[in-house]
Every structure is written in C-alpha cells, then in structure tokens.
Write a protein that holds these residues in place. Structure first.
Motif, mmCIF file in Angstrom:
data_model
loop_
_atom_site.group_PDB
_atom_site.id
_atom_site.type_symbol
_atom_site.label_atom_id
_atom_site.label_comp_id
_atom_site.label_asym_id
_atom_site.label_seq_id
_atom_site.Cartn_x
_atom_site.Cartn_y
_atom_site.Cartn_z
ATOM 1 N N PRO A 1 0.822 -1.214 0.000
ATOM 2 C CA PRO A 1 0.000 0.000 0.000
ATOM 3 C C PRO A 1 0.860 1.270 0.000
ATOM 4 N N TRP A 2 2.065 1.192 0.543
ATOM 5 C CA TRP A 2 2.952 2.365 0.539
ATOM 6 C C TRP A 2 3.440 2.688 -0.861
ATOM 7 N N GLN A 3 3.665 1.657 -1.671
ATOM 8 C CA GLN A 3 4.053 1.895 -3.072
ATOM 9 C C GLN A 3 2.892 2.506 -3.844
ATOM 10 N N ARG A 4 1.694 2.032 -3.579
ATOM 11 C CA ARG A 4 0.520 2.622 -4.225
ATOM 12 C C ARG A 4 0.358 4.083 -3.838
ATOM 13 N N LYS B 1 3.052 6.150 -5.641
ATOM 14 C CA LYS B 1 2.759 6.353 -7.062
ATOM 15 C C LYS B 1 1.617 7.342 -7.273
ATOM 16 N N ILE B 2 0.563 7.204 -6.476
ATOM 17 C CA ILE B 2 -0.585 8.098 -6.633
ATOM 18 C C ILE B 2 -0.207 9.527 -6.260
ATOM 19 N N SER B 3 0.517 9.692 -5.157
ATOM 20 C CA SER B 3 0.900 11.047 -4.747
ATOM 21 C C SER B 3 1.934 11.647 -5.691
ATOM 22 N N LEU C 1 2.795 13.388 -17.202
ATOM 23 C CA LEU C 1 3.593 13.031 -16.032
ATOM 24 C C LEU C 1 2.846 12.069 -15.109
ATOM 25 N N MET C 2 1.519 12.135 -15.087
ATOM 26 C CA MET C 2 0.742 11.167 -14.313
ATOM 27 C C MET C 2 0.917 9.759 -14.866
ATOM 28 N N VAL C 3 0.854 9.639 -16.168
ATOM 29 C CA VAL C 3 1.013 8.324 -16.785
ATOM 30 C C VAL C 3 2.427 7.800 -16.536
ATOM 31 N N ILE C 4 3.417 8.665 -16.655
ATOM 32 C CA ILE C 4 4.799 8.245 -16.442
ATOM 33 C C ILE C 4 5.017 7.785 -15.000
ATOM 34 N N ALA C 5 4.347 8.412 -14.044
ATOM 35 C CA ALA C 5 4.499 8.014 -12.643
ATOM 36 C C ALA C 5 4.030 6.577 -12.414
ATOM 37 N N PHE C 6 3.001 6.162 -13.110
ATOM 38 C CA PHE C 6 2.505 4.801 -12.923
ATOM 39 C C PHE C 6 3.278 3.768 -13.733
ATOM 40 N N LEU C 7 4.126 4.193 -14.634
ATOM 41 C CA LEU C 7 4.942 3.244 -15.390
ATOM 42 C C LEU C 7 6.140 2.748 -14.589
#
Length: 99
Positions: A12-15, A18-20, A61-67
């Motif tokens: 959950p910390w990785q999630r 990534k979201i933040s 940049l949002m998409v790149i953060a989740f990659l």
C-alpha cells in the motif's frame, strides 16, 4: 475481467507513493517547467499558454508516474527535476527581473 495479480502493486505504501507522485509531483514539475520558461521568455505569453499546456504536461507526467516500478524513485526523479527547474527559474529571475 479482473487484473492479473502479478501486475498489481502489492504494497500500500508503493501505491500511495505512485498516486501522490502522479498527482502532486506531476503538478509541481509541470508548474515549475512553466515558471522556468516564463522567467527566460515573455512571461505574459507563457502564462496564457500554460493554462492548457500545464494540464497536458501534468497528464503525461501522471502516466509516467505509474509506469515506474518504485513510487519513491518516481518521487525522487520528480523532485530532482523540480529542483533543477527551480534553479533555472531563480537564475532567470536574476538576469531578467520582472519590473
């Protein structure tokens, strides 16, 4: 069809990271990029253009953060980019002060 479990982030910390990073980090980088541009070029034109281009850059940049595999590394990269853009903004204001 449910998502394949091997592609989901287990921690959950990785999630959270990534979201933040996607929301806050992407917005910070997008805004700092436009501030750095505005300090070197015609600031009125950049500010008017940024109303649309900040949103587009933020979405990218949002998409790149989740990659990325590690959300904390994404945060580190976004903060490093923001720091570099902040230095560019600082020196731009020193050489081209807005009166």
């Amino acid at each position: 069809m449910p998502a394949n479990k091997k592609y989901l982030t287990p921690s959950p910390w990785q999630r959270f990271a990534k979201i933040s990073a996607a929301i806050l980090g992407g917005l910070i980088v997008a805004l700092m990029f436009h501030l750095a541009l505005a300090s070197w070029f015609d600031h009125v034109t950049i500010i008017i253009t940024s109303t649309f281009s900040v949103f587009i850059l933020w979405a990218i940049l949002m998409v790149i953060a989740f990659l990325g595999k590690n959300g904390w590394k994404v945060w580190a990269v976004y903060l490093l980019i923001s720091l570099v853009l902040g230095v560019i903004f600082y020196f731009g204001n020193q050489t081209n002060p807005i009166v």
